[in-house]
Design a protein around this motif. Structure first.
Motif, PDB file in Angstrom:
ATOM      1  N   ALA A   1      -1.093  -0.468  -4.237  1.00  8.53           N
ATOM      2  CA  ALA A   1      -2.307  -0.442  -4.190  1.00  8.53           C
ATOM      3  C   ALA A   1      -2.240   1.023  -3.511  1.00  8.53           C
TER       4      ALA A   1
ATOM      5  N   PHE B   1       0.867  -1.250   0.365  1.00  6.75           N
ATOM      6  CA  PHE B   1      -0.311   0.096  -0.269  1.00  6.75           C
ATOM      7  C   PHE B   1       0.856   1.066  -0.151  1.00  6.75           C
TER       8      PHE B   1
ATOM      9  N   SER C   1      -5.462   4.652  -2.454  1.00  9.58           N
ATOM     10  CA  SER C   1      -7.137   4.743  -2.494  1.00  9.58           C
ATOM     11  C   SER C   1      -6.948   6.044  -2.458  1.00  9.58           C
TER      12      SER C   1
ATOM     13  N   MET D   1      -9.651   1.563  -4.636  1.00  8.78           N
ATOM     14  CA  MET D   1      -8.443   0.910  -4.389  1.00  8.78           C
ATOM     15  C   MET D   1      -8.411   1.324  -6.093  1.00  8.78           C
TER      16      MET D   1
END
Ligand code: HEM
Length: 458
Positions: free
Chosen positions: A356, A57, A358, A328
């Motif tokens: 990822a 992330f 977001s 996402m």
């Protein structure tokens, strides 16, 4: 390529969960919850193990820049969005190499040139007028249901074409609905699992192909040329002179339809709900703008007139900031790259990781937006709008290399709807403002989204 000489560095921290299933459980409980728990502890870059995969992330603008700027050879979408292939069909978008895909998107770009957009706005206005003419003098509606219905009508006119809109609408809508319902969370990991939803999806895809075969054949034989996206795909030629098969024309249409349907319905609904919920503060500006525009142009609405509506534009943008329907965005990392956090820590994201970022989380960061949980369209106004202080602060439409191609189309669609509604109705919210429904693949407000309307002239 500078990245290929990158020295191996420290990988982002792996979030501490029980081995094997921990990460997956966290992930399934919802990515927003996961980020909210992990971000304070691990910071802007961390890795979550899910089965044999590693998802890294990248939180906030500072570490996300490369995500948006990277070339397809460095970070690609194919692997992470491939689960769409049974829905879209073979030979298009995520089922082809990135060079073919770029050519296919060039076909779509041709159908979004400004003269074409001007024609679509005419169709949007007509659909909106016809649709709202059927509402009574007063009543209650579920805004999400109503606006979804209108957007399907408009999309079928602009994208799928006259034949579908005028004679095959209900048949095609039912089939598109089955295609849509064929995409469930399980499909992301197992797109061909033998479940009822997938069987219906595959049957609907076949039936749509038969319908479009006839429509496309009809146009080719009669030489008819229509001002819609279907026509652009029929006429499109690759650089080598070859063209899309009928099934690939349909595949492209489905891809575009799916990119724009729920996203636009949801954003137009949040725009309405949030503006109505903050009516005293927001409506005077919106209504004044409509009055000013009407004083100048009368009741007419076209592309240029919609482009003058800045107040409405910022309301839509702010709705999209608070509630981006795509929560996402994902890529597969092929070439390791370095990120530096705001605290100066450096990490190297390894090849093979899924990456990822977001919009939903980044748009609510105190570091980026003032009072992020308050609906404040004016944050985008003036000399120093809050989203222009760093690259990729506002990512509701993505950004960079794969930023949304339909952004102007979407704004035009939503502005057409709300300028008509503001001019002709007064609204009240019935009940509380709904919460977002994180269970959906595209995140919208939970039902009910009931509003009470009363017809009046502004
Ligand atoms: C890409 C959002 C409407 C066509 C994207 C991306 C986002 C997005 C976030 C980037 C995905 C990624 O980076 O992985 C939205 C929102 C919309 C909207 C919030 C409405 C409010 C539309 C419409 C169309 C459309 C109406 C078509 C008419 C596309 C296409 C791409 C895309 C073709 C892929 C671009 C590429 O990969 O190069 N959209 N979209 N979108 N969108 Fe939209």
């Amino acid at each position: 390529l500078s990245h290929s000489v990158l020295k191996p560095g420290k990988s982002p921290p792996v979030i501490g969960t029980t081995p094997v299933f921990g990460g997956m459980l966290e992930f399934l409980k919802g990515p927003i919850g996961l980020m909210a728990r992990a971000y304070p502890k691990y910071g802007e870059a961390f890795t979550v193990p899910v089965f044999h995969k590693r998802i890294t992330f990248l939180i906030g603008p500072k570490v996300s820049e490369h995500f948006f700027k990277a070339r397809d050879q460095e970070m690609s979408q194919k692997e992470v969005y491939e689960f769409n292939v049974p829905t879209f069909g073979k030979g298009v978008v995520f089922d082809v190499d990135h060079i073919t895909r770029a050519e296919q998107f060039r076909f779509f770009a041709n159908s979004l040139k400004s003269d074409r957009l001007r024609q679509y706005v005419g169709m949007m206005v007509k659909e909106a007028e016809d649709y709202f003419a059927k509402w009574g003098d007063e009543g209650e509606v579920d805004l999400l249901d109503a606006l979804s219905e209108l957007i399907v009508l408009t999309a079928s006119r602009c994208l799928l074409g006259r034949e579908i809109r005028e004679t095959l609408f209900s048949e095609v809508t039912t089939l598109v609905h089955d295609l849509d319902k064929g995409m469930v969370p399980l499909s992301v990991f197992f797109p061909y699992a033998p479940i009822e939803a997938h069987r219906k999806r595959d049957k609907a895809r076949k039936e749509l192909a038969a319908i479009f075969d006839k429509v496309i054949q009809g146009r080719r034989e009669s030489g008819a040329v229509e001002p819609d996206v279907l026509q652009t795909f029929i006429d499109a030629r690759y650089k080598d002179g070859s063209r899309l098969s009928n099934d690939q024309v349909l595949g492209m249409l489905i891809a575009v339809l799916f990119a724009g349907q729920h996203t636009s319905s949801i954003t137009s609904t949040w725009t309405g709900l949030l503006s109505i919920a903050n009516k005293e503060r927001i409506f005077p500006n919106l209504e004044k703008e409509q009055k000013d525009v009407m004083a100048k142009h009368g009741d007419k609405i076209d592309f240029d007139i919609l482009a003058e509506m800045d107040e409405l534009h910022f309301c839509i943008k702010e709705a999209l900031r608070m509630h981006p329907p795509l929560i996402m965005l994902l890529r597969q990392c092929h070439v390791p790259f370095e990120v530096e956090t705001t605290k100066g820590k450096k990490f190297v994201v390894p090849k093979g990781h899924i990456v990822a970022t977001s919009p939903a989380f980044a748009h609510r960061m105190d570091e980026v937006y003032s009072e992020p949980n308050v609906y404040k369209p004016e944050r985008f106004k003036g000399e120093s709008p809050e989203d222009k202080r760093a690259y990729a602060s506002f990512i509701g439409f993505g950004s960079g290399r794969h930023g949304c191609m339909g952004e102007t189309f979407a704004y035009m669609q939503i502005k057409t709807i709300w300028s008509h509604l503001l001019r002709n109705f007064d609204f009240e919210l019935v009940g509380k403002l709904p919460e977002p429904d994180y269970e959906g693949m595209v995140v919208g407000p939970k039902h009910p989204c009931t509003v009470r309307y009363k017809r009046r002239k502004l």
